[in-house]
Write a protein that holds these residues in place. Structure first.
Motif, mmCIF file in Angstrom:
data_model
loop_
_atom_site.group_PDB
_atom_site.id
_atom_site.type_symbol
_atom_site.label_atom_id
_atom_site.label_comp_id
_atom_site.label_asym_id
_atom_site.label_seq_id
_atom_site.Cartn_x
_atom_site.Cartn_y
_atom_site.Cartn_z
ATOM 1 N N ASP A 36 -8.668 -37.672 -0.171
ATOM 2 C CA ASP A 36 -9.673 -38.517 -0.965
ATOM 3 C C ASP A 36 -8.602 -39.157 -2.100
ATOM 4 O O ASP A 36 -7.682 -38.578 -2.222
ATOM 5 C CB ASP A 36 -10.769 -37.715 -1.841
ATOM 6 C CG ASP A 36 -11.675 -37.280 -0.805
ATOM 7 O OD1 ASP A 36 -12.006 -38.018 0.424
ATOM 8 O OD2 ASP A 36 -12.140 -36.233 -1.200
ATOM 9 N N GLU A 263 -14.885 -42.325 -14.057
ATOM 10 C CA GLU A 263 -13.768 -41.988 -13.693
ATOM 11 C C GLU A 263 -12.727 -43.350 -13.845
ATOM 12 O O GLU A 263 -11.645 -43.000 -13.990
ATOM 13 C CB GLU A 263 -13.823 -41.967 -11.983
ATOM 14 C CG GLU A 263 -14.361 -40.703 -11.748
ATOM 15 C CD GLU A 263 -14.284 -40.331 -10.047
ATOM 16 O OE1 GLU A 263 -13.561 -41.206 -9.506
ATOM 17 O OE2 GLU A 263 -14.592 -39.149 -9.858
ATOM 18 N N SER A 278 -17.976 -44.091 -10.625
ATOM 19 C CA SER A 278 -18.064 -42.619 -10.696
ATOM 20 C C SER A 278 -18.477 -42.149 -9.425
ATOM 21 O O SER A 278 -18.881 -43.083 -8.513
ATOM 22 C CB SER A 278 -19.243 -42.164 -11.628
ATOM 23 O OG SER A 278 -20.381 -42.684 -11.026
ATOM 24 N N ASN A 279 -18.192 -40.940 -8.957
ATOM 25 C CA ASN A 279 -18.519 -40.473 -7.544
ATOM 26 C C ASN A 279 -20.011 -40.627 -7.149
ATOM 27 O O ASN A 279 -20.438 -40.913 -6.154
ATOM 28 C CB ASN A 279 -18.364 -39.109 -7.624
ATOM 29 C CG ASN A 279 -16.643 -39.079 -7.280
ATOM 30 O OD1 ASN A 279 -16.106 -39.697 -6.771
ATOM 31 N ND2 ASN A 279 -15.999 -37.841 -7.818
ATOM 32 N N GLN A 280 -20.979 -40.546 -8.008
ATOM 33 C CA GLN A 280 -22.241 -40.392 -7.610
ATOM 34 C C GLN A 280 -22.890 -41.719 -7.802
ATOM 35 O O GLN A 280 -23.654 -42.140 -6.775
ATOM 36 C CB GLN A 280 -23.093 -39.462 -8.771
ATOM 37 C CG GLN A 280 -24.391 -39.214 -8.246
ATOM 38 C CD GLN A 280 -25.443 -38.569 -9.261
ATOM 39 O OE1 GLN A 280 -24.483 -37.876 -10.215
ATOM 40 N NE2 GLN A 280 -26.654 -38.524 -9.434
#
Length: 360
Positions: A36, A263, A278-280
């Motif tokens: 990733d 992030e 962000s990841n979510q």
């Protein structure tokens, strides 16, 4: 894992809709063995992208083609091969240098695009936390996961100084001022469960003050291109934007990325909007509730209006004046002479007979 490339449109409404279901301009699929994306940096020109993955792969992407048909060409330059996962990647403001900060604490500074190594310090930190170039590309600031922060002089390729801190303080994030007039370094500092933003003067590298702004741990920090605003993103999804001149919060976006750390956080180069990821929750574009900036055409319009007002005032003054020089006459001044008096010719001294009568 996918890498999406979006082309910015200079109309806020279009930009806001860009992330609400519209298709990206270009994509690139990372193979599973590459891992990733850990960090990413975009060259100021927008044509080159460098990213590092969790499996230690560092790739260079070149963007080519028209906006509607843009493509990504992936490369692995030899100087970036096998350097391991990089926590931070950053280009200098002028695009002439690239810095990489490894999870293993290894710091590298390279010329761009030749990738000639300027600095190669394997033991710069325990593990690099954050870093940023100064506006004039003279210095690089880097922070460590152990709470320390170092300043590097790029011309000599050596460490210049270490920022002073108390034993119970940890310096986490760092950003240089960008307005060209205030030589400051902004850092987020964690002291126990309290978080604040501190400012260092880069002429003396002395701390000049601090203030609690976000009032919680920050995961990312950014400075606008013109240096007027500083943005902080929290570990639970909040964003605050600070006016640098007053060091006061001028915009809050709470629970923007609810329950997850922000992030990345970047200002739009031409409008007062920020992009956060962000990841979510993915990518979110936020229009800032700050005073609108003067546009260039508005400044010219004001100058034109002042010029026309001055011309009208001069014309009115001229038409209502009474003296030869067009200044208003005082109460005891003689009346204006007739205009014809100035048109009648007086005898020239050359026409007079200075010798008197001559007897022939």
């Amino acid at each position: 894992m996918l890498i999406y490339i979006y082309i910015y449109i200079s109309i806020t409404a279009h930009l806001l809709s860009l992330f609400r279901g519209s298709k990206s301009t270009s994509t690139y699929v990372l193979e599973e063995v590459e891992g990733d994306v850990v960090s990413i940096a975009v060259h100021p020109s927008g044509d080159d992208i460098v990213c590092s993955t969790s499996n230690g792969v560092c790739k260079l992407f070149e963007l080519y083609g028209q906006e509607s048909t843009a493509k990504l060409l992936a490369k692995e330059p030899p100087p970036l091969e096998g350097i391991g996962p990089q926590k931070c990647l950053a280009f200098s403001v002028d695009g002439s240098k690239l810095a990489t900060g490894g999870v293993d604490g290894h710091l590298r500074i390279l010329e761009w695009p030749s990738l000639r190594i300027i600095l190669d310090e394997p033991n710069a930190h325990n593990s690099v936390r954050d870093m940023d170039f100064s506006l004039d590309t003279e210095f690089l600031a880097s922070t460590s996961t152990d709470g320390s922060a170092r300043i590097w002089k790029l011309e000599d390729g050596v460490p210049l100084t270490t920022l002073t801190r108390n034993s119970d303080e940890k310096i986490e994030l760092c950003r240089f001022s960008k307005d060209g007039t205030k030589p400051f370094l902004f850092c987020t500092v964690q002291k126990g469960d309290k978080a604040f933003t501190a400012v260092w003067d880069i002429r003396t590298w002395s701390k000049i003050g601090h203030k609690r702004l976000l009032k919680k741990s920050a995961s990312v920090m950014s400075v606008s291109k013109d240096g007027k605003y500083l943005a902080l993103g929290s570990k639970d999804g909040d964003i605050c934007v600070v006016e640098v001149k007053k060091m006061e919060i001028c915009h809050w976006s709470k629970r923007l990325h609810l329950g997850t750390g922000i992030e990345t956080l970047e200002f739009c180069p031409t409008e007062r909007v920020v992009l956060s990821t962000s990841n979510q929750w993915g990518a979110v574009v936020t229009k800032l509730t700050v005073p609108a900036d003067w546009k260039e055409w508005q400044i010219y319009l004001v100058l034109l209006g002042l010029f026309l007002a001055s011309a009208v005032a001069f014309y009115i003054f001229f038409e209502n004046s009474d003296s030869f020089w067009n200044f208003p006459l005082g109460r005891n001044q003689p009346a204006r002479p007739q205009f014809g008096a100035f048109l009648r010719e007086s005898p020239s001294s050359d026409d007079r007979n200075i010798w008197g009568p001559v007897d022939m």
